[in-house]
Design a protein around this motif. Structure first.
Motif, PDB file in Angstrom:
ATOM      1  N   LEU A  77      -8.457  -1.478  -7.704  1.00  0.00           N
ATOM      2  CA  LEU A  77      -7.204  -1.400  -6.944  1.00  0.00           C
ATOM      3  C   LEU A  77      -7.321  -0.460  -5.735  1.00  0.00           C
ATOM      4  CD1 LEU A  77      -4.471  -1.391  -9.751  1.00  0.00           C
ATOM      5  CD2 LEU A  77      -5.229  -3.284  -8.309  1.00  0.00           C
ATOM      6  N   GLN A 121      -8.130   2.698  -5.527  1.00  0.00           N
ATOM      7  CA  GLN A 121      -7.439   3.979  -5.702  1.00  0.00           C
ATOM      8  C   GLN A 121      -8.318   5.176  -5.326  1.00  0.00           C
ATOM      9  OE1 GLN A 121      -5.938   3.779  -9.734  1.00  0.00           O
ATOM     10  NE2 GLN A 121      -4.319   2.330  -9.172  1.00  0.00           N
ATOM     11  N   ASN A 122      -8.034   5.752  -4.173  1.00  0.00           N
ATOM     12  CA  ASN A 122      -8.647   7.006  -3.749  1.00  0.00           C
ATOM     13  C   ASN A 122      -7.484   7.898  -3.352  1.00  0.00           C
ATOM     14  OD1 ASN A 122     -10.645   4.657  -2.671  1.00  0.00           O
ATOM     15  ND2 ASN A 122     -11.779   6.381  -3.480  1.00  0.00           N
ATOM     16  N   PHE A 123      -7.236   8.921  -4.163  1.00  0.00           N
ATOM     17  CA  PHE A 123      -6.026   9.715  -3.963  1.00  0.00           C
ATOM     18  C   PHE A 123      -6.267  10.855  -2.977  1.00  0.00           C
ATOM     19  CE2 PHE A 123      -5.725   7.935  -8.333  1.00  0.00           C
ATOM     20  CZ  PHE A 123      -4.667   7.067  -8.084  1.00  0.00           C
ATOM     21  N   GLY A 172       0.532   5.514  -4.990  1.00  0.00           N
ATOM     22  CA  GLY A 172      -0.351   6.230  -5.920  1.00  0.00           C
ATOM     23  C   GLY A 172       0.431   7.175  -6.805  1.00  0.00           C
ATOM     24  N   THR A 195       1.551  11.460  -3.375  1.00  0.00           N
ATOM     25  CA  THR A 195       1.114  12.529  -2.480  1.00  0.00           C
ATOM     26  C   THR A 195       1.709  12.417  -1.074  1.00  0.00           C
ATOM     27  OG1 THR A 195      -0.937  12.407  -3.683  1.00  0.00           O
ATOM     28  CG2 THR A 195      -0.981  13.636  -1.625  1.00  0.00           C
ATOM     29  N   VAL A 240       5.959   0.518  -2.377  1.00  0.00           N
ATOM     30  CA  VAL A 240       5.551  -0.637  -3.190  1.00  0.00           C
ATOM     31  C   VAL A 240       4.205  -0.335  -3.843  1.00  0.00           C
ATOM     32  CG1 VAL A 240       5.012  -3.108  -3.179  1.00  0.00           C
ATOM     33  CG2 VAL A 240       6.775  -2.200  -1.633  1.00  0.00           C
ATOM     34  N   GLY A 253       5.105  -3.911  -7.591  1.00  0.00           N
ATOM     35  CA  GLY A 253       4.691  -5.246  -7.169  1.00  0.00           C
ATOM     36  C   GLY A 253       3.507  -5.217  -6.229  1.00  0.00           C
ATOM     37  N   ASP A 254       3.060  -6.422  -5.919  1.00  0.00           N
ATOM     38  CA  ASP A 254       1.926  -6.613  -5.011  1.00  0.00           C
ATOM     39  C   ASP A 254       2.483  -6.739  -3.593  1.00  0.00           C
ATOM     40  OD1 ASP A 254      -0.121  -7.638  -3.463  1.00  0.00           O
ATOM     41  OD2 ASP A 254      -0.827  -9.034  -5.015  1.00  0.00           O
ATOM     42  N   ASN A 283      -1.635   5.077   2.984  1.00  0.00           N
ATOM     43  CA  ASN A 283      -3.070   5.237   2.757  1.00  0.00           C
ATOM     44  C   ASN A 283      -3.452   3.945   2.036  1.00  0.00           C
ATOM     45  OD1 ASN A 283      -5.626   5.972   1.938  1.00  0.00           O
ATOM     46  ND2 ASN A 283      -4.932   7.488   0.437  1.00  0.00           N
ATOM     47  N   TYR A 339      -9.524  -2.632   0.034  1.00  0.00           N
ATOM     48  CA  TYR A 339      -9.999  -3.995  -0.232  1.00  0.00           C
ATOM     49  C   TYR A 339      -9.086  -5.071   0.363  1.00  0.00           C
ATOM     50  CZ  TYR A 339      -6.574  -4.567  -4.039  1.00  0.00           C
ATOM     51  OH  TYR A 339      -5.414  -4.696  -4.760  1.00  0.00           O
TER      52      TYR A 339
HETATM   53  N1  SAM Z   1      -0.901   6.857  -1.331  1.00  0.00           N
HETATM   54  C1  SAM Z   1      -1.759   7.427  -2.364  1.00  0.00           C
HETATM   55  C2  SAM Z   1      -2.532   8.589  -1.804  1.00  0.00           C
HETATM   56  O1  SAM Z   1      -2.599   8.696  -0.575  1.00  0.00           O
HETATM   57  O2  SAM Z   1      -3.089   9.361  -2.574  1.00  0.00           O
HETATM   58  C3  SAM Z   1      -2.701   6.375  -2.966  1.00  0.00           C
HETATM   59  C4  SAM Z   1      -3.566   5.627  -1.972  1.00  0.00           C
HETATM   60  S1  SAM Z   1      -4.782   4.575  -2.708  1.00  0.00           S
HETATM   61  C5  SAM Z   1      -5.959   4.520  -1.390  1.00  0.00           C
HETATM   62  C6  SAM Z   1      -4.114   2.933  -2.630  1.00  0.00           C
HETATM   63  C7  SAM Z   1      -2.916   2.653  -3.522  1.00  0.00           C
HETATM   64  O3  SAM Z   1      -2.537   1.281  -3.346  1.00  0.00           O
HETATM   65  C8  SAM Z   1      -3.169   2.825  -5.009  1.00  0.00           C
HETATM   66  O4  SAM Z   1      -2.102   3.542  -5.575  1.00  0.00           O
HETATM   67  C9  SAM Z   1      -3.207   1.392  -5.557  1.00  0.00           C
HETATM   68  O5  SAM Z   1      -2.802   1.280  -6.909  1.00  0.00           O
HETATM   69  C10 SAM Z   1      -2.240   0.707  -4.607  1.00  0.00           C
HETATM   70  N2  SAM Z   1      -2.435  -0.747  -4.492  1.00  0.00           N
HETATM   71  C11 SAM Z   1      -3.593  -1.453  -4.584  1.00  0.00           C
HETATM   72  N3  SAM Z   1      -3.389  -2.765  -4.370  1.00  0.00           N
HETATM   73  C12 SAM Z   1      -2.053  -2.903  -4.090  1.00  0.00           C
HETATM   74  C13 SAM Z   1      -1.211  -4.011  -3.786  1.00  0.00           C
HETATM   75  N4  SAM Z   1      -1.718  -5.258  -3.714  1.00  0.00           N
HETATM   76  N5  SAM Z   1       0.105  -3.807  -3.602  1.00  0.00           N
HETATM   77  C14 SAM Z   1       0.630  -2.541  -3.687  1.00  0.00           C
HETATM   78  N6  SAM Z   1      -0.118  -1.451  -3.959  1.00  0.00           N
HETATM   79  C15 SAM Z   1      -1.440  -1.615  -4.165  1.00  0.00           C
END
Ligand code: SAM
Length: 287
Positions: A27, A29-31, A59, A62, A77, A102-103, A123, A127
């Motif tokens: 997903l 996820q890089n916080f 996420g 943050t 979202v 949701g997506d 952020n 992908y």
């Molecule tokens: N905003 C947070 C931060 O800066 O620490 C997290 C950023 S992380 C790079 C990307 C976030 O997008 C994750 O929380 C992930 O679960 C979420 N994510 C991934 N695919 C997604 C999608 N299709 N729709 C909504 N959120 C999504």
């Protein structure tokens, strides 16, 4: 309300541990764990109290917290249900926040965003950076500015000028809809886990009018796609391959473009000239 900041390495590790979570690579996820980066993103968005912001992928909250502390109304979202539960805890008490589970690619954004115009701040999950940004721009949502963290390499493609290796269909599309600029670079250490690539925050001011007059956007983007689909071919051959067949030479001549040039050397105005000549030709008007 001043709550302890989430944008710290130890706080983020604590939250992840407390909820038994591991960042999901799938997903993206890089916080973010650098509060200076959060502050700079909020500043780049130029938000004022009461502004409406769509955040994609909050996420553990943050960046969301940075926005809320600036007095912004946030719709966030998030796809990962576990993180939606975390957000209910980490951002409890912030009334100006609405989390949507949701997506983002399947979300009816205009329905979720009651206030127009709004800003997009995120952020992004790397992908799906391009489909997210292009989806928002193509829908012509009432967005004034997008400030997003993307891979540095993607940011460079978005702002690239004609002629270089970074210039491609993404550059043309982003520059057609917006005025993009790289706000600042962000090293991998600003995240947990650290991504394998460098990042950049890009600020795209959405244009009220496209910078070039285009008779048919569908044809314009078809020409652009065709020109970059086979970068090594001449423009004439690339357009032929895209189905323009025998008329390619006539269309290019009418547009005043040398068919021996490569597509990657064309400016937006030149792509528009080709597309408009193509439209005229298609409609049976003399070139
Ligand atoms: N905003 C947070 C931060 O800066 O620490 C997290 C950023 S992380 C790079 C990307 C976030 O997008 C994750 O929380 C992930 O679960 C979420 N994510 C991934 N695919 C997604 C999608 N299709 N729709 C909504 N959120 C999504």
């Amino acid at each position: 309300m001043l709550k302890p900041r989430i944008a710290k390495r130890e706080v983020t590790l604590h939250v992840l541990r407390a909820f038994g979570l591991h960042a999901s690579k799938r997903l993206g996820q890089n916080f973010l764990v650098d509060e200076t980066v959060v502050d700079r993103i909020v500043a780049a968005a130029g938000v004022a109290p009461g502004d409406a912001v769509l955040e994609i992928g909050p996420g553990i909250g943050t960046l969301t917290q940075g926005l809320l502390e600036a007095g912004v109304k946030v719709v966030a979202v998030e796809l990962d249900r576990r993180l939606v539960e975390v957000l209910a805890d980490t951002l409890a008490g912030y009334d100006a926040l609405r989390v949507v589970h949701g997506d983002i690619l399947k979300t009816d954004i205009s329905r979720e965003m009651a206030t127009a115009p709004f800003k997009v701040v995120a952020n992004l999950p790397y992908y799906i950076t391009t489909p997210i940004l292009m989806g928002i721009l193509e829908q012509r949502l009432p967005v004034s500015v997008l400030v997003t963290m993307v891979q540095k390499e993607v940011a460079e493609r978005m702002v690239a000028a004609p002629g270089g290796k970074d210039y491609g269909a993404l550059s043309v599309a982003v520059q057609y809809y917006t005025v993009p600029e790289i706000a600042f670079l962000v090293p991998p250490q600003a995240f947990i886990p650290a991504p394998a690539v460098e990042s950049a925050v890009i600020r795209c001011a959405v244009r009220s009018e496209p910078p070039v007059a285009v008779d048919s956007e569908a044809t314009f983007f078809r020409v652009v796609k065709a020109a970059f689909a086979q970068r090594r071919k001449t423009l004439a051959n690339a357009l032929k391959a895209a189905g323009l067949a025998a008329e390619a030479a006539a269309v290019l001549a009418a547009a005043g473009i040398d068919g021996n040039r490569r597509g990657e050397t064309l400016s937006l105005a030149e792509f528009a000239a080709v597309a408009n000549a193509w439209e005229k030709n298609k409609n049976g008007r003399s070139l």
